[in-house]
Design a protein around this motif. Structure first.
Motif, PDB file in Angstrom:
ATOM      1  N   ALA A  71      38.876  43.874  32.449  1.00  0.00           N
ATOM      2  CA  ALA A  71      37.847  43.973  31.397  1.00  0.00           C
ATOM      3  C   ALA A  71      37.890  44.967  30.213  1.00  0.00           C
ATOM      4  O   ALA A  71      36.946  44.711  29.381  1.00  0.00           O
ATOM      5  CB  ALA A  71      36.635  44.520  32.075  1.00  0.00           C
ATOM      6  N   CYS A  72      39.057  45.615  30.302  1.00  0.00           N
ATOM      7  CA  CYS A  72      39.412  46.475  29.182  1.00  0.00           C
ATOM      8  C   CYS A  72      40.355  45.753  28.111  1.00  0.00           C
ATOM      9  O   CYS A  72      40.389  46.111  27.037  1.00  0.00           O
ATOM     10  CB  CYS A  72      39.814  47.886  29.863  1.00  0.00           C
ATOM     11  N   CYS A  73      41.425  45.132  28.851  1.00  0.00           N
ATOM     12  CA  CYS A  73      42.269  44.453  28.078  1.00  0.00           C
ATOM     13  C   CYS A  73      42.831  43.280  28.961  1.00  0.00           C
ATOM     14  O   CYS A  73      42.939  43.180  29.982  1.00  0.00           O
ATOM     15  CB  CYS A  73      43.355  45.058  27.842  1.00  0.00           C
ATOM     16  N   ALA A  99      49.422  55.805  30.251  1.00  0.00           N
ATOM     17  CA  ALA A  99      49.777  54.849  30.741  1.00  0.00           C
ATOM     18  C   ALA A  99      49.496  53.551  30.224  1.00  0.00           C
ATOM     19  O   ALA A  99      50.082  52.586  29.677  1.00  0.00           O
ATOM     20  CB  ALA A  99      49.628  54.795  32.391  1.00  0.00           C
ATOM     21  N   ALA A 100      48.250  53.623  29.757  1.00  0.00           N
ATOM     22  CA  ALA A 100      47.531  52.322  29.319  1.00  0.00           C
ATOM     23  C   ALA A 100      48.048  52.128  27.773  1.00  0.00           C
ATOM     24  O   ALA A 100      48.313  50.836  27.520  1.00  0.00           O
ATOM     25  CB  ALA A 100      45.864  52.469  29.240  1.00  0.00           C
ATOM     26  N   ALA A 132      46.654  44.000  14.825  1.00  0.00           N
ATOM     27  CA  ALA A 132      45.813  43.526  15.924  1.00  0.00           C
ATOM     28  C   ALA A 132      46.104  43.984  17.179  1.00  0.00           C
ATOM     29  O   ALA A 132      45.258  44.456  18.145  1.00  0.00           O
ATOM     30  CB  ALA A 132      45.864  42.071  15.931  1.00  0.00           C
ATOM     31  N   ALA A 133      47.571  44.036  17.525  1.00  0.00           N
ATOM     32  CA  ALA A 133      48.005  44.830  18.834  1.00  0.00           C
ATOM     33  C   ALA A 133      47.466  46.142  18.830  1.00  0.00           C
ATOM     34  O   ALA A 133      47.043  46.625  20.036  1.00  0.00           O
ATOM     35  CB  ALA A 133      49.461  44.534  18.974  1.00  0.00           C
ATOM     36  N   ARG A 185      44.919  48.132  21.520  1.00  0.00           N
ATOM     37  CA  ARG A 185      45.319  49.209  22.324  1.00  0.00           C
ATOM     38  C   ARG A 185      44.182  50.295  22.299  1.00  0.00           C
ATOM     39  O   ARG A 185      43.616  50.676  23.141  1.00  0.00           O
ATOM     40  CB  ARG A 185      46.486  49.665  21.923  1.00  0.00           C
ATOM     41  N   ARG A 186      43.916  50.500  20.927  1.00  0.00           N
ATOM     42  CA  ARG A 186      42.705  51.462  20.748  1.00  0.00           C
ATOM     43  C   ARG A 186      41.326  51.341  21.600  1.00  0.00           C
ATOM     44  O   ARG A 186      40.578  52.065  22.140  1.00  0.00           O
ATOM     45  CB  ARG A 186      42.540  51.773  19.232  1.00  0.00           C
ATOM     46  N   ILE A 187      41.136  49.787  21.334  1.00  0.00           N
ATOM     47  CA  ILE A 187      39.848  49.358  21.850  1.00  0.00           C
ATOM     48  C   ILE A 187      40.011  49.343  23.746  1.00  0.00           C
ATOM     49  O   ILE A 187      38.908  49.939  24.212  1.00  0.00           O
ATOM     50  CB  ILE A 187      39.641  47.890  21.624  1.00  0.00           C
TER      51      ILE A 187
END
Length: 222
Positions: free
Chosen positions: A79-81, A105-106, A197-198, A202-204
């Motif tokens: 749901a986050c990525c 880690a994310a 975009a990558a 990552r920030r999102i």
């Protein structure tokens, strides 16, 4: 104890983009959702009380995430990525001692996304029906029309949704920020834009992770 967690996408505060009104965060008319839209992103039967009186609320949410069933934790992370490899990696490295460790880690896992992983995550941004990115922000009709056209132009050029993290953008500045960002990035070549975009994804993902843990800790504190 392992648990089953019905999950939903935690995309609050972060928007994507489709060229079709009125969806946000991603472009294109979203296909049928591949995951159910549940109210609680980490609903579970894990005891909601704090382990002890000194435990911070965020750590409570992190504790419940660490103790969740592996499949349910993976769904929460998706749901986050939307990259399964990203979610599996973070799930496998539990438990995390603190939120900073989880976010680090994310972030590392985001930097390691392969082209196929990135494509999967970008495609996942299109399925959640939300208002078109920036369209809820104050602005003139002409500005909103220009923004809608910019979304369509971006997807036509790059073949994937426009993503940008708007975590600290004031609502009054959001429309201009999104429109300016799309117009600037339309000048990029595809390889350069893929890297940008990558990083936005990552920030999102980090913002969504923080929201996921914080929301679950608040729910458990009641």
């Amino acid at each position: 104890m392992t648990t089953q967690l019905p999950l939903r996408s935690c995309r609050d505060g972060v928007e994507r983009t489709p060229p079709q009104p009125p969806y946000s965060s991603c472009s294109t008319t979203p296909p049928a959702p591949s995951r159910p839209h549940e109210e609680d992103p980490l609903a579970s039967d894990i005891p909601s009380q704090r382990p002890d009186a000194s435990t911070e609320p965020t750590l409570l949410g992190l504790h419940r995430f660490n103790e969740a069933d592996a499949g349910a934790a993976e769904e929460a992370l998706l749901a986050c990525c939307g990259s399964h490899r990203w979610a599996l990696r973070l799930t496998a490295h539990r438990p995390y001692p603190d939120i900073e460790s989880l976010l680090a880690a994310a972030s590392e896992a985001s930097y390691d996304l392969r082209p196929a992983d990135l494509a999967e995550a970008l495609a996942d941004e299109s399925w959640m029906p939300q208002p078109l990115l920036g369209m809820r922000a104050p602005g003139s009709q002409a500005a909103h029309t220009a923004l809608r056209a910019a979304h369509a132009a971006y997807e036509a050029r790059f073949g994937h949704v426009f993503v940008v993290c708007l975590d600290r953008v004031d609502p009054e500045e959001m429309l201009d920020t999104v429109l300016s960002s799309i117009r600037t990035r339309l000048a990029n070549d595809p390889d350069e834009e893929r890297l940008i975009a990558a990083d936005e994804l990552r920030r999102i993902a980090l913002t969504r992770l923080e929201h996921l843990v914080a929301t679950h800790s608040e729910a458990g504190a009641h």
